[in-house]
Write a protein that holds these residues in place. Structure first.
Motif, short mmCIF file in Angstrom:
data_model
loop_
_atom_site.label_atom_id
_atom_site.label_comp_id
_atom_site.label_asym_id
_atom_site.label_seq_id
_atom_site.Cartn_x
_atom_site.Cartn_y
_atom_site.Cartn_z
N HIS A 1 12.93 72.48 55.69
CA HIS A 1 11.99 72.99 54.68
C HIS A 1 12.45 72.53 53.29
CE1 HIS A 1 10.07 75.55 57.69
NE2 HIS A 1 11.28 75.87 58.09
N PRO A 2 12.42 71.24 53.03
CA PRO A 2 12.94 70.74 51.74
C PRO A 2 12.18 71.31 50.56
CG PRO A 2 12.59 68.94 53.31
CD PRO A 2 11.93 70.15 53.89
N SER A 3 12.93 71.75 49.55
CA SER A 3 12.30 72.25 48.33
C SER A 3 12.97 71.70 47.07
CB SER A 3 12.35 73.78 48.30
OG SER A 3 13.68 74.25 48.38
N TYR A 4 14.10 70.99 47.23
CA TYR A 4 14.72 70.36 46.07
C TYR A 4 15.57 69.19 46.55
CZ TYR A 4 18.99 73.02 47.18
OH TYR A 4 20.10 73.56 47.80
N THR A 5 16.12 68.43 45.60
CA THR A 5 16.90 67.23 45.91
C THR A 5 18.37 67.47 45.64
OG1 THR A 5 15.04 65.79 45.36
CG2 THR A 5 17.23 64.80 45.36
N THR B 1 17.95 77.59 43.24
CA THR B 1 17.46 76.22 43.21
C THR B 1 16.27 76.06 44.14
OG1 THR B 1 19.80 75.64 42.96
CG2 THR B 1 18.27 73.84 43.22
N ARG B 2 16.25 76.82 45.24
CA ARG B 2 15.06 76.81 46.10
C ARG B 2 13.85 77.30 45.31
NH1 ARG B 2 16.15 78.86 52.25
NH2 ARG B 2 18.19 77.91 52.61
N ARG C 1 10.04 82.66 40.54
CA ARG C 1 9.11 81.53 40.49
C ARG C 1 8.03 81.76 39.43
NH1 ARG C 1 10.26 81.04 46.13
NH2 ARG C 1 8.83 82.72 46.62
N CYS D 1 13.29 77.35 42.00
CA CYS D 1 12.83 76.59 40.84
C CYS D 1 12.66 75.11 41.13
CB CYS D 1 13.79 76.79 39.66
SG CYS D 1 15.43 76.10 39.92
N GLY D 2 13.17 74.61 42.26
CA GLY D 2 13.05 73.19 42.54
C GLY D 2 13.93 72.37 41.62
#
Length: 743
Positions: free
Chosen positions: A322-326, A290-291, A243, A293-294
């Motif tokens: 715990h959403p962190s990306y789409t 992906t978690r 991160r 870097c979003g």
């Protein structure tokens, strides 16, 4: 005329200030990286000679130790080598300074570096702990640091001369043209200096850029290569480190991941909608990245309830809770799936690249569908892109055409493609009817990654054989259609520590639970193999090796059981159905011939196992077998190593899996040789616990240091460096364009 002289004087003054500002920075920069270069050389000397030194010390072969030390000391940067046993200096090479003693070297339980004065010169002393014959001493490597000062002075002189020339040229230019043009050139110079201060690598030589001295160019290129090596070796990669790297290097950038397999699948069952995390090495590697870097993950929506869980734009926020990306899902018809996935990808490219002696099937109808699906994913990527220059990470052989399709619509995108399976030699790849189109598609990438350098070399050979391009072998770069693609090895790995390890019971409890579940007595020795039913994994071959083991070493009958976990996959394809049927038949035959009432040597567990179940099996096993006939990496090997925090257990690993390049302490086998594999089984079952722990400790260190965050970090930092270079080129091109317009 006075105005011209005044402007020239101002330009000369500004140039002089730039020289004064840059010279100390440049000198310090050269000296700092030169010292790190020496430290890196010391580490390479130690890692290369360590095992041979220990072996010679165990044998007390002092003559061979002297010869080895003298041979290593011939390196142009090495002054002398010796071994400190306490305060006693042993085996010093002939160039060892007479005033040096072991008391001068800083020593500890880990590597140390210190600078001393010896014979009126600065000497860097690197001390590495080395254990032999039950005692710990230190290998000391001495480097003469006087060349650092010489290099710094040389770089300072060259830079001074180069900048002085620029100053004179700038003054003359200002005297001839308008002040406005000069200001624009100074803006581009300031931008370039700021990028150098920020750590941007030097621009490659171009005929369009102002010429610089060859020596300066060579020094900066050397420093750039050294920095890449040191960056990779010394960063402690973790989610936080990744991160931080993204925040520093790709701040404000948009990241889009593209893969066929989605990280979360929603299925409808009798109990409602359930969530499944697929057993995929690709997903296991990319999901934690992906978690960190979003951004957005674009993938095929394959679950029976996937459509019910997305919004009107086919998006769903993940991970659940715990959403962190789409996650953006792409829908495929059954016809598209048959042609693109089962046909072109898995009956054509998969056997072509794995060279597992299964003939690839090439159908033109499948290829048309493959092309159409790649175009559908390109539409999704462009629709999801919120900027004109996103960072797009394209994953695997399902999307060979996608990089070019994205490049045509987002020309400023930084596209990093990773090929997760092997790349065959050029002659083998040449049988593919669509070879030129595949190469063209992949060369739409900014960076193209493979697991090993051998796969990179094979790809470059294929490019050389089948398309018109310019290949730079020194930089591993291909210029095709006026665009450059960098070809790089990025060995994939797993997250550390693995999430599945967090909820595990102790090794003793796992051993008891698994044996009870399989109906085995507590003292039964257990081996495991865990993978999909795929002909590249060597499942049949390892069963034949077990047959050989029980034939040659019948004392293991009744005392050893092998649990083969095999998840059904691609059951639509005949080769996969036949493999499962053959494996089940072979297991029955071996159990009949070697088993007794209540004892079956092979337990074939044909179902999907969740990660926590897999890690419980790893922790319960005495050995794990990864016998791939050909594999890009094979993360099962690394997961087994990560699961064994007790530092026990033995890994039997195929020489044809990419993981064998990193996990050299495993028992490396040829899976085609059943007899040799049977011997490896026996050696694993009889290996002393001390040797198991020594091997496992080294492998765990390797997996911990070279984890998935390092894999992602290397690719993303390479993308960042590339984006900075492109930004500098655009600034220079724009300044020249404006200068030409005003001239």
């Amino acid at each position: 005329m006075k105005l011209i002289f005044r402007l020239g004087g101002i330009a000369a003054l500004v140039a002089g200030l730039v020289i004064l500002a840059v010279l100390p920075f440049a000198t310090s920069f050269v000296e700092q990286w030169a010292r790190r270069d020496v430290e890196l050389r010391s580490r390479l000397v130690f890692s290369t000679a360590r095992d041979q030194i220990v072996d010679l010390m165990v044998r007390n072969d002092t003559e061979q130790i002297d010869r080895l030390f003298e041979r290593v000391a011939t390196d142009e940067r090495v002054l002398a080598i010796g071994y400190c046993d306490g305060q006693e200096l042993l085996f010093p090479t002939k160039n060892m300074p007479g005033s040096f003693s072991c008391a001068q070297a800083a020593r500890s339980d880990s590597e140390t570096f210190s600078t001393i004065r010896a014979d009126d010169r600065d000497v860097l002393v690197s001390a590495f702990p080395l254990k032999a014959n039950g005692r710990t001493g230190h290998l000391v490597v001495l480097h003469d640091m006087s060349y650092v000062q010489r290099r710094g002075a040389q770089a300072r002189n060259y830079i001074f001369l180069a900048l002085a020339g620029v100053a004179l040229g700038a003054a003359a230019l200002v005297a001839a043209i308008a002040l406005l043009i000069m200001r624009r050139w100074l803006a581009s110079v300031r931008q370039a200096i700021e990028n150098v201060r920020a750590g941007t690598p030097p621009l490659p030589h171009s005929d369009d850029l102002p010429a610089i001295g060859k020596e300066i160019h060579d020094v900066l290129q050397e420093l750039d290569a050294t920095r890449r090596t040191i960056d990779a070796a010394h960063t402690d990669w973790s989610p936080d480190a990744l991160r931080a790297a993204l925040s520093n290097e790709l701040s404000g950038s948009e990241v889009i991941v593209v893969s066929n397999r989605e990280p979360y699948i929603h299925n409808r069952t009798d109990n409602g909608i359930t969530l499944q995390i697929p057993a995929s090495g690709l997903v296991a590697a990319l999901e934690p990245i992906t978690r960190a870097c979003g951004g957005t993950w674009v993938a095929h929506g394959s679950g029976t309830a996937d459509r019910e869980t997305v919004d009107t734009y086919d998006r769903v926020a993940v991970p659940p809770g715990h959403p962190s990306y789409t996650l953006r899902r792409v829908w495929l018809t059954e016809e598209e799936q048959d042609g693109y996935y089962y046909g072109a990808a898995n009956e054509g490219l998969w056997p072509l690249c794995h060279i597992a002696f299964v003939r690839p099937v090439f159908r033109e109808t499948d290829w048309r569908m493959y092309r159409a699906v790649n175009a559908k994913f390109a539409d999704a990527v462009v629709a999801e892109a919120k900027r004109e220059d996103p960072v797009v990470l394209v994953q695997d052989y399902h999307f060979a055409l996608l990089p070019r399709m994205i490049r045509e619509r987002l020309p400023r995108a930084t596209i990093v493609t990773f090929w997760h399976i092997p790349w065959p030699n050029a002659e083998t790849f040449g049988i593919c009817p669509w070879r030129e189109e595949i190469i063209d598609g992949l060369l739409g990438s900014s960076i193209l990654g493979f697991h090993t350098q051998a796969h990179c070399n094979h790809f470059l050979e294929a490019v050389d054989a089948y398309v018109e391009s310019r290949i730079d072998r020194e930089r591993d770069a291909v210029t095709y259609g006026g665009e450059e693609t960098l070809i790089r090895p990025y060995p994939i790995s797993i997250e550390w520590p693995p999430a599945a390890l967090a909820g595990q019971k102790s090794v003793e409890e796992c051993r008891a639970a698994v044996r009870q579940r399989l109906g085995l007595p507590p003292e039964m020795r257990l081996g495991v193999g865990i993978e999909r039913f795929d002909y590249t994994k060597g499942i049949i071959d390892r069963m034949k090796a077990i047959d050989t083991l029980l034939t040659d070493y019948p004392e293991w009958k009744g005392h050893f059981v092998f649990a083969q976990v095999a998840a059904p996959t691609r059951s639509k394809l005949a080769n996969y159905r036949q493999l499962q049927e053959e494996a089940e038949a072979l297991a029955r035959d071996i159990n009949v011939r070697h088993g007794t009432e209540g004892y079956e040597p092979i337990k074939l567990l044909v179902r999907h196992h969740e990660p926590d179940e897999v890690f419980e099996l790893f922790r319960a096993a005495d050995l794990c077998v990864v016998s791939s006939l050909h594999d890009g990496m094979n993360l099962v090997a690394k997961e087994f190593v990560a699961a064994r925090d007790d530092e026990a257990g033995v890994l039997i690993l195929s020489a044809f899996a990419g993981a064998s390049r990193e996990l050299a302490e495993a028992l490396i086998v040829n899976p085609y040789n059943a007899h040799a594999m049977g011997e490896a089984f026996n050696r694993a079952l009889t290996m002393p616990l001390g040797e198991q722990r020594e091997r496992m400790r080294l492998m765990r260190d390797q997996v911990r240091e070279r984890n998935v965050y390092r894999w992602a970090g290397q690719m993303l930092l390479a993308a960042s460096r590339l984006r900075k270079r492109q930004r500098i080129r655009r600034v220079i091109a724009e300044s020249r364009r404006r200068a030409s317009a005003y001239a």
